[in-house]
Design a protein around this motif. Structure first.
Motif: not given
Length: 264
Positions: A24-38, A40-44
């Motif tokens: 669960x935590x990993x999905x949140x982290x990878x959401x940030x990784x892939x959606x940062x250009x769109x 996604x806040x860094x605190x994710x």
């Protein structure tokens, strides 16, 4: 999750529970990784800091209790190679240049099993043939570092498309600690293995590493929160579904990467 696995203990977690928390935590982290250009806040990214530690812990458990340590290591190695190939293919096919996929926790975990195999050799010294076991133990510990030294000149040299393809193949096959997603932090795995029967020492080891990262001003100190589910570990395996985790890891990254690229 387990709410009562032992009499007198109201809330304890199984190995399966800890893996699910890590996912669960990993999905949140990878959401940030892939959606940062769109945007996604860094605190994710903070949610992902305890993930590696949780999977290091469950890998120590898996290696300790598996019926075949060689089979366990082979499974992780194959997963490492497949993951590297999938990440390269995904980037090549989709071409989302704003995000580089270097994810491969399987490499970290496989390197960790090499170190644990080295510790096994040191522990066999009392059984006889001390020189042999010590030499094997040292050799196993040196392998990930020696492979890193060998790869350095290859990684710095540019070449033709064919040479670059060969380089990608070598990188996929190579369990060098230089290529590990979590770098030198992988050394926490053999430490957790040494203290596999002393929970408080495992928790203290994690806290010390987190403190070092904190003193360096790095957000990886948030890994300290991994001690909560680990402290609550009941010793029970829980549900199986081991291959689900092997499949889910690359699948969710590819899906997030493709979705982010499409939206971008």
């Amino acid at each position: 999750m387990s709410t009562q696995t032992k009499k007198g203990h109201l809330f304890q977690l199984t190995t399966f529970d800890i893996k699910v928390i890590g996912l669960i935590l990993m999905v949140i982290d990878h959401f940030h990784q892939t959606f940062a250009p769109l945007g996604a806040p860094n605190w994710l990214d903070w949610f992902g800091r305890p993930v590696a530690t949780l999977f290091f812990f469950t890998t120590v458990l898996g290696y300790s209790y598996t019926h075949s340590k060689k089979g366990y290591m082979l499974r992780l190695y194959i997963s490492m190679v497949v993951m590297a190939i999938l990440m390269n293919l995904t980037q090549h096919i989709i071409g989302f240049e704003q995000v580089q996929l270097i994810n491969n926790i399987f490499r970290d975990l496989f390197i960790g099993t090499i170190f644990m195999a080295g510790i096994d050799q040191f522990e066999k010294v009392k059984q006889g043939q001390a020189a042999k076991h010590i030499a094997l133990g040292i050799a196993l510990f040196l392998i990930p570092f020696l492979l890193s030294v060998i790869m350095l000149p290859l990684m710095s040299s540019a070449g033709s498309t064919g040479q670059m393809l060969l380089m990608q193949v070598l990188l996929a096959l190579n369990p060098a600690i230089l290529l590990a997603e979590n770098s030198i932090m992988v050394l926490l795995i053999p430490v957790l293995y040494i203290f596999r029967n002393v929970r408080w020492a495992q928790l203290l080891s994690i806290a010390v590493v987190a403190l070092i990262y904190g003193l360096l001003g790095l957000s990886q100190w948030i890994m300290i929160f991994a001690i909560i589910p680990i402290a609550l570990y009941s010793g029970a395996k829980g549900r199986g579904m081991k291959y689900f985790f092997y499949i889910f890891y690359p699948a969710h990254i590819i899906i997030l990467y493709a979705l982010a690229a499409w939206l971008y």
